[in-house]
Design a protein around this motif. Structure first.
Motif, PDB file in Angstrom:
ATOM      1  N   ARG A   2       0.883  -1.255   0.245  1.00  0.00           N
ATOM      2  CA  ARG A   2       0.124   0.035   0.064  1.00  0.00           C
ATOM      3  C   ARG A   2       0.693   1.224   0.064  1.00  0.00           C
ATOM      4  O   ARG A   2       1.848   1.183   0.175  1.00  0.00           O
ATOM      5  CB  ARG A   2      -1.000  -0.066   1.283  1.00  0.00           C
ATOM      6  CG  ARG A   2      -0.108   0.170   2.693  1.00  0.00           C
ATOM      7  CD  ARG A   2      -1.103   0.148   3.587  1.00  0.00           C
ATOM      8  NE  ARG A   2      -0.360   0.427   4.722  1.00  0.00           N
ATOM      9  CZ  ARG A   2      -0.323   1.760   5.672  1.00  0.00           C
ATOM     10  NH1 ARG A   2      -0.656   2.422   5.110  1.00  0.00           N
ATOM     11  NH2 ARG A   2       0.734   1.519   6.673  1.00  0.00           N
ATOM     12  N   LEU A   3       0.248   2.264  -0.438  1.00  0.00           N
ATOM     13  CA  LEU A   3       0.865   3.795  -0.237  1.00  0.00           C
ATOM     14  C   LEU A   3       0.721   4.256   0.999  1.00  0.00           C
ATOM     15  O   LEU A   3      -0.513   4.200   1.479  1.00  0.00           O
ATOM     16  CB  LEU A   3       0.321   4.455  -1.400  1.00  0.00           C
ATOM     17  CG  LEU A   3       0.589   4.237  -2.734  1.00  0.00           C
ATOM     18  CD1 LEU A   3      -0.230   4.983  -3.661  1.00  0.00           C
ATOM     19  CD2 LEU A   3       2.353   4.373  -2.978  1.00  0.00           C
ATOM     20  N   LEU A  35       4.886   3.470  -9.989  1.00  0.00           N
ATOM     21  CA  LEU A  35       4.066   4.448  -9.435  1.00  0.00           C
ATOM     22  C   LEU A  35       4.025   5.578 -10.220  1.00  0.00           C
ATOM     23  O   LEU A  35       4.834   6.241 -10.892  1.00  0.00           O
ATOM     24  CB  LEU A  35       4.856   4.977  -7.918  1.00  0.00           C
ATOM     25  CG  LEU A  35       4.105   6.255  -7.430  1.00  0.00           C
ATOM     26  CD1 LEU A  35       2.976   5.749  -6.458  1.00  0.00           C
ATOM     27  CD2 LEU A  35       5.247   6.976  -6.239  1.00  0.00           C
ATOM     28  N   THR A  79      -2.706  12.769  -6.959  1.00  0.00           N
ATOM     29  CA  THR A  79      -3.175  11.175  -6.765  1.00  0.00           C
ATOM     30  C   THR A  79      -2.230  10.285  -6.978  1.00  0.00           C
ATOM     31  O   THR A  79      -1.856  10.390  -8.161  1.00  0.00           O
ATOM     32  CB  THR A  79      -4.743  11.005  -7.600  1.00  0.00           C
ATOM     33  OG1 THR A  79      -5.503  12.124  -7.167  1.00  0.00           O
ATOM     34  CG2 THR A  79      -4.909   9.686  -7.202  1.00  0.00           C
ATOM     35  N   ARG A  81      -0.637   6.506  -7.325  1.00  0.00           N
ATOM     36  CA  ARG A  81      -1.193   5.085  -7.598  1.00  0.00           C
ATOM     37  C   ARG A  81      -0.390   4.203  -8.155  1.00  0.00           C
ATOM     38  O   ARG A  81       0.580   4.425  -8.933  1.00  0.00           O
ATOM     39  CB  ARG A  81      -2.405   5.162  -8.447  1.00  0.00           C
ATOM     40  CG  ARG A  81      -3.280   3.864  -8.247  1.00  0.00           C
ATOM     41  CD  ARG A  81      -4.756   4.052  -8.796  1.00  0.00           C
ATOM     42  NE  ARG A  81      -5.493   2.846  -8.289  1.00  0.00           N
ATOM     43  CZ  ARG A  81      -6.907   2.589  -8.563  1.00  0.00           C
ATOM     44  NH1 ARG A  81      -7.366   3.503  -9.288  1.00  0.00           N
ATOM     45  NH2 ARG A  81      -7.174   1.594  -8.074  1.00  0.00           N
ATOM     46  N   TYR A  83       0.776   0.765 -10.186  1.00  0.00           N
ATOM     47  CA  TYR A  83       0.397  -0.042 -11.586  1.00  0.00           C
ATOM     48  C   TYR A  83       1.266  -1.202 -11.607  1.00  0.00           C
ATOM     49  O   TYR A  83       2.480  -0.904 -11.552  1.00  0.00           O
ATOM     50  CB  TYR A  83       0.175   0.795 -12.775  1.00  0.00           C
ATOM     51  CG  TYR A  83      -0.975   2.103 -12.773  1.00  0.00           C
ATOM     52  CD1 TYR A  83      -2.070   1.788 -13.409  1.00  0.00           C
ATOM     53  CD2 TYR A  83      -0.692   3.114 -11.999  1.00  0.00           C
ATOM     54  CE1 TYR A  83      -3.048   2.739 -13.378  1.00  0.00           C
ATOM     55  CE2 TYR A  83      -1.817   4.337 -11.980  1.00  0.00           C
ATOM     56  CZ  TYR A  83      -2.957   3.820 -12.596  1.00  0.00           C
ATOM     57  OH  TYR A  83      -3.923   4.978 -12.599  1.00  0.00           O
ATOM     58  N   PRO A  90      -4.246  -0.787 -12.366  1.00  0.00           N
ATOM     59  CA  PRO A  90      -4.027  -0.427 -11.123  1.00  0.00           C
ATOM     60  C   PRO A  90      -3.830  -1.391 -10.011  1.00  0.00           C
ATOM     61  O   PRO A  90      -4.377  -2.610 -10.072  1.00  0.00           O
ATOM     62  CB  PRO A  90      -5.370   0.672 -10.914  1.00  0.00           C
ATOM     63  CG  PRO A  90      -6.151   0.429 -11.983  1.00  0.00           C
ATOM     64  CD  PRO A  90      -5.401  -0.645 -12.874  1.00  0.00           C
ATOM     65  N   TRP A  91      -3.171  -1.227  -8.934  1.00  0.00           N
ATOM     66  CA  TRP A  91      -2.949  -1.960  -7.903  1.00  0.00           C
ATOM     67  C   TRP A  91      -3.138  -1.494  -6.744  1.00  0.00           C
ATOM     68  O   TRP A  91      -2.304  -0.437  -6.321  1.00  0.00           O
ATOM     69  CB  TRP A  91      -1.187  -2.706  -8.031  1.00  0.00           C
ATOM     70  CG  TRP A  91      -1.176  -3.385  -6.856  1.00  0.00           C
ATOM     71  CD1 TRP A  91      -0.695  -3.135  -5.527  1.00  0.00           C
ATOM     72  CD2 TRP A  91      -0.856  -4.985  -6.984  1.00  0.00           C
ATOM     73  NE1 TRP A  91      -0.512  -4.259  -4.872  1.00  0.00           N
ATOM     74  CE2 TRP A  91      -0.446  -5.532  -5.821  1.00  0.00           C
ATOM     75  CE3 TRP A  91      -0.939  -5.752  -7.916  1.00  0.00           C
ATOM     76  CZ2 TRP A  91      -0.329  -6.901  -5.485  1.00  0.00           C
ATOM     77  CZ3 TRP A  91      -0.829  -7.139  -7.919  1.00  0.00           C
ATOM     78  CH2 TRP A  91      -0.452  -7.684  -6.422  1.00  0.00           C
ATOM     79  N   ALA A  93      -5.479   0.776  -3.495  1.00  0.00           N
ATOM     80  CA  ALA A  93      -6.173   2.045  -3.586  1.00  0.00           C
ATOM     81  C   ALA A  93      -5.322   3.109  -3.864  1.00  0.00           C
ATOM     82  O   ALA A  93      -4.158   3.142  -3.392  1.00  0.00           O
ATOM     83  CB  ALA A  93      -6.610   2.181  -2.069  1.00  0.00           C
ATOM     84  N   PRO A  94      -5.887   4.226  -4.529  1.00  0.00           N
ATOM     85  CA  PRO A  94      -4.952   5.416  -4.764  1.00  0.00           C
ATOM     86  C   PRO A  94      -4.897   6.152  -3.418  1.00  0.00           C
ATOM     87  O   PRO A  94      -5.766   6.002  -2.500  1.00  0.00           O
ATOM     88  CB  PRO A  94      -5.938   6.260  -5.739  1.00  0.00           C
ATOM     89  CG  PRO A  94      -7.119   5.883  -5.455  1.00  0.00           C
ATOM     90  CD  PRO A  94      -7.413   4.227  -5.008  1.00  0.00           C
ATOM     91  N   MET A  95      -3.752   7.060  -3.445  1.00  0.00           N
ATOM     92  CA  MET A  95      -3.521   7.769  -2.447  1.00  0.00           C
ATOM     93  C   MET A  95      -3.935   9.327  -2.740  1.00  0.00           C
ATOM     94  O   MET A  95      -3.094   9.694  -3.881  1.00  0.00           O
ATOM     95  CB  MET A  95      -2.319   7.814  -1.568  1.00  0.00           C
ATOM     96  CG  MET A  95      -1.916   8.447  -0.488  1.00  0.00           C
ATOM     97  SD  MET A  95      -0.428   8.856  -0.026  1.00  0.00           S
ATOM     98  CE  MET A  95       0.587   9.051  -1.144  1.00  0.00           C
ATOM     99  N   THR A  96      -4.418  10.296  -2.129  1.00  0.00           N
ATOM    100  CA  THR A  96      -4.489  11.643  -2.353  1.00  0.00           C
ATOM    101  C   THR A  96      -3.983  12.556  -1.328  1.00  0.00           C
ATOM    102  O   THR A  96      -4.331  12.365  -0.442  1.00  0.00           O
ATOM    103  CB  THR A  96      -6.063  11.909  -2.784  1.00  0.00           C
ATOM    104  OG1 THR A  96      -6.493  11.083  -3.805  1.00  0.00           O
ATOM    105  CG2 THR A  96      -6.273  13.239  -3.305  1.00  0.00           C
TER     106      THR A  96
END
Length: 133
Positions: A2-3, A35, A79, A81, A83, A90-91, A93-96
């Motif tokens: 995860r990020l 990333l 954002t 994310r 990949y 995509p791998w 959840a994205p982080m904003t």
């Protein structure tokens, strides 16, 4: 994998590097992942690197540095994310997060440099004039 969430990042100047931490909680090495960082306001801030490859040993956090270019001041929503490199999917959840751009306009820098140059010339002229007497 995860990020790691981050708070507001300050971007001072025309270009900067933003650190993004990838936490590999898997029991195997992380390869074949990249990333990508997208800007909500590309006229203000853009990522210079379209995709940065990420590699991390098992159960290790890794910090990836993203180079960005700032064009105007103000807050920008970014954002990040992960990949997969094999198929571009995509791998996770994205982080904003928010980047607060506080760059100095190039016109102001040129103005200060020009003023400094004039002061140096004035001092040199006065010293030369004092030596002649």
């Amino acid at each position: 994998m995860r990020l790691v969430p981050k708070s507001t990042v300050v971007v001072a100047g025309g270009s900067a590097t933003i650190p993004v931490t990838v936490d590999n909680g898997l029991q195997q090495d992380l390869t074949g992942v990249e990333l990508r960082v997208l800007s909500s306001r590309p006229e203000r801030l853009t990522a210079r690197d379209r995709a940065v490859p990420v590699q991390a040993s098992r159960a290790v956090s890794r910090t990836v540095r993203i180079r960005v270019e700032a064009y105007a001041n103000g807050p920008v929503l970014l954002t990040a994310r992960l990949y997969t490199t094999a198929d571009g999917r995509p791998w996770g959840a994205p982080m904003t997060f928010t980047a607060d751009v506080r760059s100095v306009p190039s016109g102001a820098v040129l103005f200060v440099l020009g003023g400094t140059g004039l002061i140096v010339l004035a001092v040199a002229f006065r010293l030369r004039r004092a030596r002649r007497r």
